[in-house]
Write a protein that holds these residues in place. Structure first.
Motif: not given
Length: 271
Positions: A14-19
């Motif tokens: 999964s891609a962490n969209v906060s970073i």
């Protein structure tokens, strides 16, 4: 929606969209993750307060839905993170704010199907011992678990890197497991973040093998620098292999600071 579009060492990513995608506005990162091939994202709590205006939360969920993505991980409110705060679980005077956020996160769990929720522990107050902190945190962890367990959710406890997160008392797998054992609460597991643990000198391969049954979620970044895998010196390939071989079958969150101006150029490690 196409499932499992990004995999690495046999594990779904999964891609962490906060970073990730810092070159874009937060709401635009969901579509960017989709366009990069991800079917799922995770996020820190995207607001400075535990209960934001409803329109703000609706905009985040609309961006998620519009991109056709699953939400596989979300942080509870952790205070003012840009100012250096790292959680409110051990601060009883902030528990009313945190409880209101826990209730809202429960709604997000029901609406999105998200099942992993990181409850950052907090930094010790002057004169507060680690033992006192654990006693204060236990009750609010149970409340958080109750809020998401009806939807099959798991609350996560995360060790953080020394020297980068103030007087945060949980920095190793052993310290995290000791707190979890003291809490004796069903539905709380270890968040295994390779950057934080590797920065602190943890043997990632040995810890992954020995404690896989306590790990609820994995996040990956290299050290030094917290960049993409391959930008530092951590044995990340060996660690992920060890996790898979020991029986871990959950998601891996790509939670790193891209060393490239365009985040898409940092995905070579996924080839």
């Amino acid at each position: 929606m196409k499932e499992h579009r990004v995999r690495h060492h046999g594990l779904d990513v999964s891609a962490n969209v906060s970073i990730l995608f810092p070159e874009l506005d937060y709401l635009d990162r969901f579509a960017a993750a989709r366009d990069a091939g991800f079917d799922a994202v995770e996020s820190w709590w995207p607001f400075p307060v535990g209960v934001p205006p409803r329109a703000g939360l609706d905009a985040v969920l609309a961006a998620l839905d519009g991109a056709g993505l699953r939400l596989t991980g979300l942080n509870f409110w952790a205070g003012d993170m840009p100012a250096g705060q790292r959680g409110m679980a051990i601060h009883a005077e902030r528990h009313d704010e945190l409880r209101a956020n826990i209730e809202l996160v429960g709604e997000v769990a029901e609406r999105t199907g998200c099942r992993h929720f990181n409850l950052l522990y907090g930094q010790l107050a002057p004169g507060q011992s680690a033992e006192q902190a654990a006693e204060v945190a236990a009750g609010v962890f149970r409340e958080a678990t109750a809020a998401v367990s009806a939807f099959g959710g798991t609350v996560l406890l995360e060790p953080l890197a020394r020297g980068l997160n103030g007087d945060y008392p949980i920095t190793t797998v052993a310290e995290a497991l000791a707190v979890l054992d003291l809490m004796d609460t069903e539905g709380v597991s270890l968040l295994f973040d390779t950057f934080h643990l590797g920065h602190n000198g943890e043997d990632l391969v040995a810890a992954a093998t020995a404690h896989v049954d306590r790990i609820g979620h994995v996040q990956v970044a290299d050290d030094p620098g917290r960049g993409e895998p391959g930008s530092g010196t951590l044995p990340l390939d060996e660690c992920l292999d060890a996790l898979r071989e020991a029986g871990y079958s959950g998601r891996v969150g790509a939670e790193y600071k891209p060393t490239t101006p365009d985040t898409r150029d940092s995905f070579g490690w996924l080839a």
